[in-house]
Design a protein around this motif. Structure first.
Motif, short mmCIF file in Angstrom:
data_model
loop_
_atom_site.label_atom_id
_atom_site.label_comp_id
_atom_site.label_asym_id
_atom_site.label_seq_id
_atom_site.Cartn_x
_atom_site.Cartn_y
_atom_site.Cartn_z
N GLU A 527 0.45 -1.24 -0.26
CA GLU A 527 0.13 0.09 -0.05
C GLU A 527 0.59 0.95 -0.23
N THR A 528 1.09 1.75 -0.99
CA THR A 528 2.54 2.58 -1.42
C THR A 528 1.15 4.28 -0.29
N ALA A 529 0.38 3.83 -0.91
CA ALA A 529 -0.10 6.04 -0.42
C ALA A 529 -0.05 5.81 0.75
N GLN A 530 -0.16 4.72 1.72
CA GLN A 530 -0.46 4.15 3.01
C GLN A 530 0.73 4.56 3.58
N GLU A 531 1.85 4.00 3.09
CA GLU A 531 3.72 3.34 3.16
C GLU A 531 3.98 5.42 3.60
N ALA A 532 3.36 6.10 1.72
CA ALA A 532 3.56 7.67 2.00
C ALA A 532 3.03 8.38 3.57
N HIS A 533 1.57 8.17 3.41
CA HIS A 533 1.25 8.73 4.93
C HIS A 533 1.38 8.49 6.21
N THR A 534 2.22 7.48 6.23
CA THR A 534 3.00 7.36 7.96
C THR A 534 4.42 7.79 7.50
N ALA A 546 12.96 16.50 18.28
CA ALA A 546 13.87 17.53 18.07
C ALA A 546 15.12 16.64 16.77
N ASP A 547 14.73 15.70 16.10
CA ASP A 547 15.74 15.06 15.48
C ASP A 547 15.03 15.73 13.86
N ARG A 548 15.08 16.78 13.59
CA ARG A 548 14.83 17.53 12.54
C ARG A 548 15.37 16.43 10.84
N GLU A 549 16.93 16.24 11.19
CA GLU A 549 17.55 15.59 9.93
C GLU A 549 16.76 14.14 9.58
N ARG A 550 16.14 13.81 10.84
CA ARG A 550 15.35 12.66 9.90
C ARG A 550 14.10 12.81 9.86
N ALA A 551 13.46 13.48 10.53
CA ALA A 551 12.40 14.42 10.14
C ALA A 551 12.61 14.78 8.91
N LEU A 552 13.09 15.30 8.24
CA LEU A 552 13.29 15.02 6.94
C LEU A 552 13.35 14.61 5.93
N ASP A 553 13.61 13.74 6.77
CA ASP A 553 14.33 11.98 6.08
C ASP A 553 12.80 11.53 5.32
N HIS A 554 11.96 11.38 6.42
CA HIS A 554 10.81 10.54 6.39
C HIS A 554 9.62 11.73 5.38
N ALA A 555 10.17 13.17 5.55
CA ALA A 555 9.21 14.07 4.40
C ALA A 555 10.00 13.38 2.91
N SER A 556 10.60 13.61 3.27
CA SER A 556 11.10 13.68 1.86
C SER A 556 11.14 12.50 0.98
N HIS A 557 11.11 11.27 1.52
CA HIS A 557 10.51 10.09 1.40
C HIS A 557 8.81 9.73 0.78
N ALA A 558 8.23 10.60 1.71
CA ALA A 558 7.02 10.89 1.66
C ALA A 558 6.50 11.29 0.08
N LEU A 559 7.55 12.25 0.00
CA LEU A 559 7.18 14.06 -1.39
C LEU A 559 7.90 12.69 -2.99
N GLU A 560 8.54 11.53 -2.13
CA GLU A 560 9.17 10.98 -3.38
C GLU A 560 8.19 10.20 -4.00
N LEU A 561 6.97 9.06 -2.85
CA LEU A 561 6.20 7.72 -3.12
C LEU A 561 5.13 8.98 -3.04
N TYR A 562 4.79 10.06 -3.25
CA TYR A 562 3.39 10.76 -4.17
C TYR A 562 3.62 11.26 -5.16
N ARG A 563 4.67 11.55 -5.61
CA ARG A 563 5.08 11.81 -6.50
C ARG A 563 4.91 11.20 -7.53
N ARG A 564 5.06 9.66 -7.33
CA ARG A 564 5.25 8.75 -7.85
C ARG A 564 4.00 8.53 -8.13
N LEU A 565 2.78 8.58 -6.74
CA LEU A 565 1.54 8.42 -7.10
C LEU A 565 0.81 8.93 -8.32
N GLY A 566 0.97 10.38 -7.96
CA GLY A 566 0.98 11.37 -9.27
C GLY A 566 -0.29 12.22 -8.44
N ASN A 567 -0.51 12.29 -6.90
CA ASN A 567 -0.84 12.67 -6.67
C ASN A 567 -0.55 14.19 -5.98
#
Length: 715
Positions: A527-534, A546-567
């Motif tokens: 479930e790619t969309a659910q993976e992106a949301h998570t 306060a771990d903003r570098e890890r937060a940016l990694d998760h947010a960037s991963h979500a951005l990549e998945l959403y673009r792949r889904l075309g949403n």
């Protein structure tokens, strides 16, 4: 002579057989308006009647009602009060207490009669019999009492004419029973107690009305303290009594012969609470007293009463009640009006119906009389009403949110259309406690689909209005129910939303466990969309940790998945998150570019909630690069949108941040006003960390004022 039970129609002139009433002079007149006058010769003198019962021991409270009775001024007609309320609510006690305190008002005496309108072992007393007792008390020899009801009424009115007397008509069943007992003189005061509302007395005789509800918490405590001593007026005993005077009196009696702690333990179980309050005496047993109120109900009214006791939550709106009884709204309203007339339910100013807790217990105990299928169908209908109406309200709040498949509601469910987002917010605010109770009842009944659906349709409202703990509770139940359903996506969503709720509560360990579970399930089921949301939710968690570098990694991963889904809308959400975090990590320019790209997508696809979040991000970036006026514009735009959406949770955070650019440009009063507004919302939402932070900021203003700083506008 006419029979004692005969009634004489209005306008018919009557005569009385003078030979049967020796010593009475008869003047013809219209009996219906008190025109017949009987003058009793003084051949059988009696002491001034003082028939009132003893004042109740330990009477407390009811100060408003007592004051209303005291303030009543005599008029051209008798002063008549109806005192209504449920069985055991203290109507007679109030009347007797007031009368005992104002005996000087009634030098010519007081008459009392129990009309047995709701008595265990007798039928309602006929007016003719009540008048017989009054006439006897007033000195009329029994051989001289007229046989006809109208003649007795006329004689009674003649005897009390011009006298200052109190007449207490206790436990009346209806207006027909009371009418013949009313005096025709303005010098008398009449108190009528009844479980039924008696609107006919207001229409025909300008009677005033008092309705007795439960005692307040302080009044109930004072009542128990007076009977048991302050040390035994424990919270558990007070809670079990629920402000019901008779219940509290029974509890006090039990606590004198048993351990108060033992009684409190027995009363905690709502399913058996009424059994504890059954004294075995029909006159003082709470279940028996309550049962008398249902004797006159029709079959349909009784069924409605029993089913209404099964309704979830503290009160019920008309559409939900109509769904419960499977009737059109107009028909359900008539049934509820009958129950209201009988003091079995109360209706508030918003038209919502409420039962006293103990009356509800009584209704639920009687509901076992109904066939199991009838009870189950009624409960399922009210579940369907709340789920379908909440789903419609959720769509009004967030039209772009993913809708869930509900199917058709059960036959008999009343629809409740909502016009717009404002009406949806209002409905949610009124029904929120009932929705939570519905969720609890559905969970107890293993209605797993209803449990999950209610969590979903409540999510937007609860998040925007900061119902953080309630949101976590219902998603915890939904995460337990979801594995029993066939769609694995439901479990992923449940764990993800549960994780988000724990983030808002500040419980990051629980948030991490739930979100890792959601991520593992999303990957397992592809479930790619659910993976992106998570991933996006994990970014929020890491940011709060306060771990903003890890937060940016998760947010960037979500951005990549959403673009792949075309949403594009979800892509915009991730772009804003990536921009915010990039700016936090020091690259303000790149962060602003991400956020402006997000804003363009949100505007293109008409997503106001996303626009508001992005304006908030741009406001913070503008402030930290010293473009303070621009920051204020962005924050103000975000606030306008949040307020239009009813999103007070996000609005509080934006108000909090808005104080900084106002401070930076020397607008101290506006900064303080903004932070005070944020603090008020934080306090209402019980967000302690934010409350402490803003309180510290507000302390800065005191220091500035002490040093003589003033706003530029003030010179």
């Amino acid at each position: 002579m006419t029979n004692a039970d005969d009634e004489t129609a209005s306008g018919v002139r009557n005569t009385v057989d003078a030979s049967a009433i020796s010593g009475v002079v008869v003047q013809g007149g219209t009996i219906a308006v008190g025109g017949n006058h009987f003058h009793l010769l003084a051949d059988n003198p009696r002491p001034t009647p003082r028939q009132l019962p003893l004042p109740p021991p330990g009477f407390v409270g009811r100060q408003g009602e007592l004051a209303a009775l005291t303030a009543a001024e005599p008029g051209e007609t008798p002063t008549i009060w109806t005192i209504g309320g449920a069985g055991g609510m203290g109507k007679t006690s109030l009347a007797v207490q007031w009368a005992a305190s104002h005996g000087d008002r009634f030098p010519d005496g007081a008459l009392f009669v129990d009309l047995h309108g709701f008595s265990p072992n007798s039928h309602p007393l006929k007016p003719a019999a009540a008048l017989r007792g009054f006439l006897d008390a007033l000195g009329v020899h029994h051989r001289r009492v007229p046989a006809a009801l109208a003649d007795r009424t006329a004689l009674f009115r003649s005897l009390v004419a011009g006298k200052r007397m109190l007449i207490l008509l206790d436990n009346a069943c209806d207006e027909a029973q009371v009418g013949p007992l009313l005096p025709g003189t303005s010098s008398c005061t009449v108190l009528v107690t009844s479980r039924n509302r008696l609107p006919g007395l207001a229409v025909a005789h300008d009677a005033q009305s008092l309705r007795l509800g439960p005692l307040t918490g302080s009044e109930a405590r004072a009542m128990l303290s007076a009977r048991l001593g302050a040390d035994h007026a424990a919270g558990a005993l007070l809670a079990a009594g629920a402000g019901h005077p008779l219940a509290l009196a029974i509890i006090a009696g039990l606590a004198r012969t048993h351990s108060p702690a033992e009684i409190a333990d027995e009363l905690r179980d709502e399913s058996s609470r009424l059994d504890v309050l059954d004294t075995g005496d029909p006159a003082t047993s709470l279940p028996a007293v309550l049962s008398f109120s249902t004797r006159a109900l029709t079959h349909g009214q009784r069924t409605a009463f029993l089913l209404l006791g099964l309704a979830p939550g503290p009160d019920t709106g008309l559409p939900a009640a109509a769904s419960l009884v499977a009737l059109p709204v107009d028909c359900a309203k008539l049934l509820l009006r009958a129950l209201e007339h009988a003091s079995l339910v109360d209706r508030d100013n918003q038209g919502r119906y409420r039962m006293h807790d103990l009356v509800r217990d009584h209704a639920r105990s009687l509901a076992n009389e109904l066939p199991a299928r009838e009870r189950q169908d009624a409960i399922k209908r009210v579940f369907d009403f709340y789920v379908h109406t909440a789903a419609e309200a959720d769509r009004r709040l967030d039209p772009r949110r993913t809708s869930i498949r509900l199917g058709r509601p059960m036959s008999g469910v009343c629809s409740h259309p909502l016009r717009d987002a404002d009406s949806a917010l209002q409905w949610f605010a009124v029904e929120h406690r009932n929705l939570l109770a519905t969720h609890t009842d559905a969970s107890a009944a293993d209605e797993h689909e209803t449990v999950w659906r209610l969590a979903w349709v409540l999510n937007t409202y609860q998040q925007r209005r900061a119902h953080r703990q309630e949101r976590a509770d219902i998603w915890r139940c939904a995460s337990e129910a979801a594995p029993r359903l066939t769609d694995p996506v439901l479990a992923i969503r449940a764990y993800r939303h549960l994780g988000h709720a724990h983030i808002e509560l500040g419980d990051l360990d629980e948030a991490h466990r739930s979100l890792r579970r959601a991520l593992d399930l999303a990957r397992l089921h592809g479930e790619t969309a659910q993976e992106a949301h998570t991933h996006r939710t994990l970014a929020l968690m890491s940011e709060q940790d306060a771990d903003r570098e890890r937060a940016l990694d998760h947010a960037s991963h979500a951005l990549e998945l959403y673009r792949r889904l075309g949403n594009p809308v979800r892509e915009a959400t991730a772009l804003n998150q990536v921009g915010w975090l990039t700016a936090w990590l020091g690259d303000r320019g790149a962060g602003e570019e991400f956020c402006r790209a997000a804003l363009a997508l949100f505007e293109q696809h008409d997503d106001p909630d996303g626009e508001a979040h992005t304006h908030d991000s741009l406001g913070w970036i503008a402030h930290v690069v010293h473009r303070h006026h621009e920051a204020i514009e962005h924050y103000r735009r975000a606030l306008d949108i949040y307020q239009s959406l009813g999103n007070t949770y996000a609005a509080a955070d934006t108000l909090d941040r808005l104080g900084a650019p106002y401070m930076a440009i020397g607008h101290y009063e506006q900064a303080e006003e903004t932070l005070l507004e944020a603090l008020t919302i934080y306090q209402h939402q019980d967000r302690p960390h934010s409350i402490r932070r803003v309180a510290r900021q507000l302390g800065v203003f005191d220091a500035l004022v002490a040093r003589g700083h003033r706003c530029p506008e003030q010179g």
